[in-house]
Design a protein around this motif. Sequence first.
Motif, PDB file in Angstrom:
ATOM      1  N   ARG A 180      93.692 -49.565   5.447  1.00  0.00           N
ATOM      2  CA  ARG A 180      92.969 -48.421   5.775  1.00  0.00           C
ATOM      3  C   ARG A 180      91.606 -48.686   5.204  1.00  0.00           C
ATOM      4  O   ARG A 180      90.675 -48.153   5.749  1.00  0.00           O
ATOM      5  CB  ARG A 180      93.892 -47.294   4.961  1.00  0.00           C
ATOM      6  N   SER A 211      95.432 -43.572  16.832  1.00  0.00           N
ATOM      7  CA  SER A 211      96.734 -43.206  17.426  1.00  0.00           C
ATOM      8  C   SER A 211      97.895 -44.323  17.673  1.00  0.00           C
ATOM      9  O   SER A 211      98.688 -43.949  18.121  1.00  0.00           O
ATOM     10  CB  SER A 211      96.262 -42.526  18.848  1.00  0.00           C
ATOM     11  N   HIS A 212      97.478 -45.520  17.199  1.00  0.00           N
ATOM     12  CA  HIS A 212      98.235 -46.397  17.384  1.00  0.00           C
ATOM     13  C   HIS A 212      98.455 -47.193  15.901  1.00  0.00           C
ATOM     14  O   HIS A 212      98.691 -48.441  15.959  1.00  0.00           O
ATOM     15  CB  HIS A 212      97.759 -47.565  18.409  1.00  0.00           C
ATOM     16  N   TRP A 213      98.348 -46.386  14.837  1.00  0.00           N
ATOM     17  CA  TRP A 213      98.144 -47.290  13.670  1.00  0.00           C
ATOM     18  C   TRP A 213      99.611 -47.802  13.405  1.00  0.00           C
ATOM     19  O   TRP A 213     100.653 -47.357  13.539  1.00  0.00           O
ATOM     20  CB  TRP A 213      97.963 -46.202  12.225  1.00  0.00           C
ATOM     21  N   PRO A 214      99.424 -49.137  12.678  1.00  0.00           N
ATOM     22  CA  PRO A 214     100.952 -49.770  12.371  1.00  0.00           C
ATOM     23  C   PRO A 214     101.748 -48.922  11.586  1.00  0.00           C
ATOM     24  O   PRO A 214     101.439 -48.219  10.572  1.00  0.00           O
ATOM     25  CB  PRO A 214     100.580 -51.073  11.906  1.00  0.00           C
ATOM     26  N   ASP A 215     103.174 -49.006  11.720  1.00  0.00           N
ATOM     27  CA  ASP A 215     103.906 -48.399  10.669  1.00  0.00           C
ATOM     28  C   ASP A 215     104.205 -48.878   9.339  1.00  0.00           C
ATOM     29  O   ASP A 215     103.958 -48.255   8.280  1.00  0.00           O
ATOM     30  CB  ASP A 215     105.381 -48.385  11.474  1.00  0.00           C
ATOM     31  N   ASP A 216     104.030 -50.466   9.504  1.00  0.00           N
ATOM     32  CA  ASP A 216     103.828 -51.155   8.152  1.00  0.00           C
ATOM     33  C   ASP A 216     103.198 -52.274   8.208  1.00  0.00           C
ATOM     34  O   ASP A 216     103.229 -53.219   8.861  1.00  0.00           O
ATOM     35  CB  ASP A 216     105.414 -51.648   7.769  1.00  0.00           C
ATOM     36  N   ARG A 301     102.448 -59.551  13.735  1.00  0.00           N
ATOM     37  CA  ARG A 301     103.015 -58.162  14.225  1.00  0.00           C
ATOM     38  C   ARG A 301     101.864 -57.312  14.525  1.00  0.00           C
ATOM     39  O   ARG A 301     100.851 -57.427  13.998  1.00  0.00           O
ATOM     40  CB  ARG A 301     104.058 -57.396  13.458  1.00  0.00           C
ATOM     41  N   ASP A 302     102.063 -56.261  15.658  1.00  0.00           N
ATOM     42  CA  ASP A 302     101.189 -55.257  15.710  1.00  0.00           C
ATOM     43  C   ASP A 302      99.762 -55.969  16.282  1.00  0.00           C
ATOM     44  O   ASP A 302      98.707 -55.396  16.116  1.00  0.00           O
ATOM     45  CB  ASP A 302     100.685 -54.406  14.817  1.00  0.00           C
ATOM     46  N   ALA A 357      99.243 -43.304  23.021  1.00  0.00           N
ATOM     47  CA  ALA A 357     100.352 -42.958  21.932  1.00  0.00           C
ATOM     48  C   ALA A 357     101.241 -41.867  22.507  1.00  0.00           C
ATOM     49  O   ALA A 357     100.751 -40.842  23.153  1.00  0.00           O
ATOM     50  CB  ALA A 357      99.636 -42.657  20.659  1.00  0.00           C
TER      51      ALA A 357
END
Length: 358
Positions: A180, A211-216, A301-302, A357
Motif C-alpha cells: 500500500r 479493484s484487483h488488490w491482492p488478498d495477502d 503470486r498475483d 472485478a
Amino acid sequence: MTEQLRTSTRDLEELRKRATVWLRGRVGESGAVSEMSRPSGNGLSSETLFFTATWDGGATRCVARLAPAPEAVPVFPAYDLRAQFEMMRLAREKAGIPAPRALWFEPDPEPLGTPFFVMERAEGEVPPDLPPYTFGGWLHDASPADRRRLQDASVGILAALHQTAFTPRELAPFGAPGLRAHVEAQRAYYRWAHGARPIPLLERAFAWLESHWPDDPGPDVLTWGDARIGNVMYRDFTPVAVLDWEMAAVGPRELDLSWMIFLHRFFQDLTTGAGLPGLPGFMRREDVCRTYRELTGHEPRDLDFYEMYAALRHGVIMARVWQRRIHFGEQPGPDDPDDLVLHRATIEELLAGYEPAS
C-alpha cells in the motif's frame, strides 16, 4: 527510442576542475581527475560521469552519480543519493551481490553544485536500451543456452537480495514498507509528474489496481526497484556489476519479479511493432518464476496484478521522459495525453485482457 536523450546541462570541464579540488580534500594534493565523459547508453534519471581518479601514484576508474540540476527537468522529484550509496553497500556486503564498490558519498552540494557519490567502474557488457537489445547485438545473437544462463543469473540477483535479512535500521532509508505504501508513493509521483495534465490511461490503471488488490501481498523484503537486465553489466553472460539502485524500496518480492519480466516485454513489444522477431522465448513469466521458486522456495503470486502495476509505473516514468523531450524541443507535444505513454497499446491490452472485478 534510437537517439540519446538529454540528461544534463552541466559543463564537463567545469565539473572536472571542481571534482579535482574536491578529491584533493579527500586524498591530499596528489589527487587529480581526468577528463570526464558521459555514458552513451542506458540511464535517464540521475547524471552519470566517467573519469579516472589518481592519487599517491595509483589510479582508479570511477563513476560519479549526481542528482540532476532543476533546469534539466528531472525524471524524479527527489534523489536520495545517500540511500543509493547505502543500498549498494548493503547489496555487496550483506547479500553478496556484485554491486559496484562504493567509494565516497558527498552530501554537500557546494563542490559540484549537487550531492553526489563515487563508485568504482566495472568492465563488461550491458544489454542496451538505445536501440533495445531485442533489436540485435551481443545478447540477441547469443545462443539460447547462453541467454538462459544470463536470465537465470539475473533472477539469482533478486533471489540473493530477497533472501538476505536486513535490520530495521538498515531498511529505514528505503521508505515505509508494504504494497500500500509503495502504490501510494507511486500515486504521489504521478501527481507530481503529470498533475497539470492528467493521463487518463494511467488513471484507469490506478483504478484497476484498487479493484484487483491482492488478498495477502505477503511478507516484505528489500527490493532492488529497477530490477532489469539493462541495469546489469555482464561478462561471459554472468553478472559482474549490478547498477541503478535509486528505486529501492521495502515491499513484496513480486515488485522486482514483475518489473524484470515486464521491462523485457516492453522492449519485445517495441521490437515486434517494428516488424522484427525480437526474443520471444526470453524472460518469459513462467521461466522467471520457476527459477525464482527453485532458488528461494517462494511461489510468486498475483502476477497479473504486479504486471499491471509494473506497466503503470513504467508508464508514469516514460511519460515524464517524453515530457522532458518536449520541454527541450526534441519532439512536439501530442494532442492525446495517453500518447505520452510509449507502451500505451500494452497497457490497453492488459486492461482489456483481465476479467473485471466481481
